[in-house]
Design an enzyme around this catalytic site. Structure first.
Site, PDB file in Angstrom:
ATOM      1  N   ASP A  11       0.869  -1.177   0.000  1.00 36.88           N
ATOM      2  CA  ASP A  11       0.000   0.000   0.000  1.00 36.88           C
ATOM      3  C   ASP A  11       0.901   1.221   0.000  1.00 36.88           C
ATOM      4  OD1 ASP A  11      -2.359  -1.467   0.119  1.00 36.88           O
ATOM      5  OD2 ASP A  11      -2.322  -1.566   2.299  1.00 36.88           O
ATOM      6  N   ASP A 130     -13.806  -3.659  -1.973  1.00 38.86           N
ATOM      7  CA  ASP A 130     -13.700  -3.451  -0.523  1.00 38.86           C
ATOM      8  C   ASP A 130     -15.115  -3.486   0.042  1.00 38.86           C
ATOM      9  OD1 ASP A 130     -10.979  -2.980  -0.908  1.00 38.86           O
ATOM     10  OD2 ASP A 130     -11.255  -0.810  -1.066  1.00 38.86           O
TER      11      ASP A 130
END
Length: 251
Positions: A11, A130
């Site tokens: 990330d 998500d």
């Protein structure tokens, strides 16, 4: 039987690798180019590189960083963050990405999936989803988990497959960063529903969590970040144990 893949996730925020819990409380985890090289040497099957602030900050993924990461590794490499057009994907693939991951932009305009598949082929289009449970229903969230939608996880996953995506990367926001295990029940349902590979994300804390997600969650690949970044689990040890448990992996 196809081998199960182990995928470290980087990330990226402001050019650094970061890691948080439930999508917040980010802390620094190192230089992404260095980490990518280490993971390739240690036996990772693929890498995923997500510029987690790209959509939120309305800017494009850092193509130059993608280029440097791709230069250092010899395993497949997926890039996501702020991708919303054919042009965006073209730039990333030209800079060395093997696949791209789209998320918010696909929910907002599902035709984007069809356009990208038509131009680049389904093998390099990953749709990241998500989601977390809201009143007992898995709901899709956008913009790094900040925006709740009325889109239901399983219906969206089916549509993503029908539009030609090659893979689904499912992150359970309830499990993300908790190290309590993957969302295996939801993963098993997803894997039954679609015929494209499903990558499990969110919740890895122990080697047994990987075993569980492959056996019980029926996942095709498992993605994790902090347990690899902070050396809590070594990829070699993980793969050896998975093999001992009868799970096919590339050693």
């Amino acid at each position: 039987m196809l081998t199960k893949r182990i995928i470290p996730c980087l990330d990226i925020k402001d050019g650094r690798t970061v890691k948080g819990v439930n999508f917040v409380d980010l802390r620094d985890a190192g230089d992404p180019v260095e980490l990518a090289a280490i993971y390739a040497q240690e036996g990772a099957d693929e890498l995923v590189f997500l510029d987690i602030s790209a959509t939120e900050e309305k800017r494009k993924t850092l193509a130059e960083l993608v280029y440097h990461v791709a230069e250092t590794i010899n395993i497949p490499f997926t890039v996501g963050g702020g991708i919303s057009s054919v042009e965006d994907v073209d730039i990333l693939l030209k800079n060395g990405a093997d696949k791209v991951s789209i998320n918010s932009s696909a929910v907002k305009r599902p035709e984007l999936i069809n356009e990208l598949v038509a131009k680049f082929g389904s093998q390099c289009i990953v749709v990241a989803i998500d989601a977390k449970q809201v009143d007992g229903i898995w709901k899709v969230h956008l913009v790094g988990g900040k925006v709740l939608t009325e889109v239901e996880l399983f219906q969206w996953a089916k549509e993503v497959e029908e539009r030609g995506a090659g893979e689904i990367l499912f992150t359970s926001m309830d499990h993300d960063g908790t190290k309590n295990g993957f969302a295996d029940e939801a993963l098993a349902e997803l894997s039954e529903l679609v015929n494209i590979p499903v990558i499990a994300s969110g919740g890895a804390g122990t080697i047994s969590h990987f075993t569980d997600t492959f056996k019980n969650g029926k996942a095709d690949a498992a993605l994790a970040a902090s347990v690899f970044h902070f050396k809590e689990i070594e990829i070699k040890d993980l793969k050896n144990e998975l093999k001992e448990k009868g799970i096919p992996v590339r050693i």
